[in-house]
Design an enzyme around this catalytic site. Structure first.
Site, short mmCIF file in Angstrom:
data_model
loop_
_atom_site.label_atom_id
_atom_site.label_comp_id
_atom_site.label_asym_id
_atom_site.label_seq_id
_atom_site.Cartn_x
_atom_site.Cartn_y
_atom_site.Cartn_z
N ASP A 31 12.12 -21.47 2.27
CA ASP A 31 11.06 -20.17 2.78
C ASP A 31 11.95 -19.73 3.74
O ASP A 31 12.22 -20.72 4.95
CB ASP A 31 9.25 -20.15 3.00
CG ASP A 31 9.53 -19.20 2.55
OD1 ASP A 31 8.76 -19.12 1.55
OD2 ASP A 31 8.91 -18.33 4.15
N ALA A 77 10.97 -15.85 -3.81
CA ALA A 77 11.27 -15.35 -2.31
C ALA A 77 12.38 -13.71 -2.37
O ALA A 77 13.19 -13.72 -3.40
CB ALA A 77 12.31 -15.90 -1.75
N SER A 120 8.93 -7.43 -11.01
CA SER A 120 7.76 -6.68 -10.64
C SER A 120 6.85 -5.55 -11.88
O SER A 120 8.03 -5.64 -12.22
CB SER A 120 7.55 -6.66 -9.38
OG SER A 120 6.54 -5.44 -9.09
N TYR A 144 10.99 -0.97 -2.96
CA TYR A 144 10.48 -2.68 -2.57
C TYR A 144 11.22 -2.55 -5.17
O TYR A 144 11.27 -3.25 -5.48
CB TYR A 144 9.02 -2.86 -2.61
CG TYR A 144 8.73 -3.82 -3.45
CD1 TYR A 144 8.65 -5.46 -3.39
CD2 TYR A 144 7.01 -3.71 -4.81
CE1 TYR A 144 8.78 -6.01 -3.40
CE2 TYR A 144 7.20 -4.97 -5.16
CZ TYR A 144 7.25 -6.25 -5.09
OH TYR A 144 6.95 -7.30 -5.96
N VAL A 188 -4.55 -4.37 -1.62
CA VAL A 188 -5.73 -4.13 -1.37
C VAL A 188 -7.07 -4.93 -1.20
O VAL A 188 -7.37 -4.71 -0.41
CB VAL A 188 -6.27 -3.59 -3.01
CG1 VAL A 188 -6.24 -4.76 -3.77
CG2 VAL A 188 -7.66 -3.02 -2.46
N1 UDP Z 1 -6.90 0.65 -3.21
C1 UDP Z 1 -7.56 1.36 -2.16
N2 UDP Z 1 -7.52 0.75 -0.98
C2 UDP Z 1 -6.80 0.92 0.22
C3 UDP Z 1 -5.60 -0.32 -1.26
C4 UDP Z 1 -5.74 -0.60 -2.17
O1 UDP Z 1 -7.86 1.97 -3.15
O2 UDP Z 1 -6.64 0.14 1.22
C5 UDP Z 1 -6.04 0.94 -4.17
C6 UDP Z 1 -4.92 1.52 -4.68
O3 UDP Z 1 -4.69 3.23 -5.18
C7 UDP Z 1 -4.18 1.01 -6.10
C8 UDP Z 1 -5.28 -0.63 -5.86
O4 UDP Z 1 -6.44 -0.60 -5.28
O5 UDP Z 1 -5.79 1.23 -7.17
C9 UDP Z 1 -3.93 -1.13 -5.62
O6 UDP Z 1 -3.24 -1.24 -4.41
P1 UDP Z 1 -1.79 -2.16 -4.32
O7 UDP Z 1 -1.30 -1.63 -3.30
O8 UDP Z 1 -2.82 -3.99 -3.86
O9 UDP Z 1 -1.23 -2.14 -5.51
P2 UDP Z 1 -0.45 -1.44 -6.35
O10 UDP Z 1 -1.28 -0.22 -6.54
O11 UDP Z 1 1.14 -1.30 -6.13
O12 UDP Z 1 -0.46 -1.68 -7.48
#
Ligand code: UDP
Length: 327
Positions: A31, A77, A120, A144, A188
């Site tokens: 890492d 990683a 992913s 990403y 989130v």
């Molecule tokens: N989300 C939210 N508030 C935040 C960040 C994310 O409500 O401050 C929501 C976002 O709209 C999504 C979910 O949480 O529906 C997961 O977001 P994350 O960025 O973790 O993962 P991804 O969107 O890539 O699946």
């Protein structure tokens, strides 16, 4: 058995290292600590079966000898998160594509018995079908997702051409203790748990009715080991919770106030893995519901004590380029 975990000081990687040590395997973690944290593995360093090498997978000469005599390689990683990948695609390409290339070349040289790649679910972009199967259209929305998908293609190509036994597991919204918290606006759970500790409102995107396939880290780690143990090769397999939960439900479980922030372009209203391939081929299934997983997190809040606390204004600033390029 000698195992190598790239990204082993990170969120998922450190949980994997814990499990491998519990199973009595020798574990070498590589890492560069750019995203990973030393605290995630300090409890392992005294163990005679554990070795930590601080090195960047972009430096082939440095990492190559580590793979000698390795049985299993778990390649976790990578640089994560959406916003910095839009701002700095070069670094993402280097780590997630060139870094993966280096790991594959080292695995090939030493004829490792199995490489497991952390794929992913972001490769599906905005899927047409739910639950989403592995053969759904690939549509990355940001660097990403693209670079993780190119990495997966490299792995599968090395498998096909050079007979390197390989499996890619496509993870859906992994969460759990040690979920990464860094300076950048990210996943989130990190955002909401820091807000909870600071007694600030949760920044809910849109109306909060969008749903995510939140998958607990112990289920992901058991899938990684099951895949390594299996005789399978050349397969891409979804790993999810077999469910999808709204952000409003998550907030209900965490408890607290809400402030709404604008819906983000390029993001799906739902992520939900079809895990029938994993259940059939690996005989694996997830065990932890969101209700249980959130309870585990609420009992382990210390980890987020020094995490950045985001609010409506700082998120708007941090996501400027996201809204600019993806709209
Ligand atoms: N989300 C939210 N508030 C935040 C960040 C994310 O409500 O401050 C929501 C976002 O709209 C999504 C979910 O949480 O529906 C997961 O977001 P994350 O960025 O973790 O993962 P991804 O969107 O890539 O699946």
């Amino acid at each position: 058995m000698k195992t190598v975990v790239t990204g082993g000081a990170g969120f998922i990687g450190s949980h994997l290292a814990d499990l491998l040590i519990d199973l009595n395997y020798e574990v070498i973690v590589i890492d560069n600590l750019s995203v990973g944290r030393k605290e995630n593995i300090t409890h392992l360093v005294e163990n005679s079966k554990f070795t930590f090498v601080q090195a960047d997978i972009c430096n082939f000469d440095l990492i190559e000898p580590i793979f000698m005599d390795a049985d299993w390689v778990f390649h976790l990683a990578a640089l994560a998160d959406i916003v910095p990948s839009i701002e700095n695609p070069t670094e993402y390409y280097k780590s997630n594509v060139n870094g993966t290339f280096n790991v594959l070349q080292a695995c090939r040289k030493y004829q490792v018995k199995k490489i497991i790649y952390a794929g992913s679910s972001s490769c599906y972009g905005i899927p047409d079908e739910y639950p989403t199967k592995e053969n759904a259209a690939i549509g990355p929305q940001y660097p990403y997702a693209l670079t993780k998908n190119i990495g997966e293609q490299l792995v599968m190509h090395w498998c096909q051409l050079y007979n390197l036994p390989a499996i890619s597991l496509r993870f859906f919204n992994v969460y759990g203790p040690r979920a990464r918290t860094s300076g950048t606006y990210g996943a989130v759970f990190g955002v909401f748990l820091a807000q909870k500790l600071a007694k600030k409102p949760y920044t809910v995107v849109g109306d909060g009715n969008q749903t995510r396939d939140f998958t607990f880290v112990s289920d992901v780690v058991s899938a990684l080991v099951t895949a390594a143990k299996s005789d399978l090769s050349g397969e891409v397999i979804n790993i999810g919770s077999n469910n999808t939960y709204s952000i409003n439900r998550l907030v209900e479980l965490l408890g607290g106030d809400i402030t709404y922030i604008p819906k983000r372009p390029g993001e799906p209203d739902c992520t939900w893995a079809d895990i029938s391939k994993a259940t059939q081929l690996l005989n694996w299934e997830p065990k932890v519901s969101l209700e249980t997983g959130v309870q585990i997190l609420l009992n382990n809040m210390e980890y987020w004590e020094d995490a950045p606390v985001w609010d409506k204004k700082s998120i708007a600033k941090a996501t400027e380029q996201w809204f600019e390029y993806l709209s």
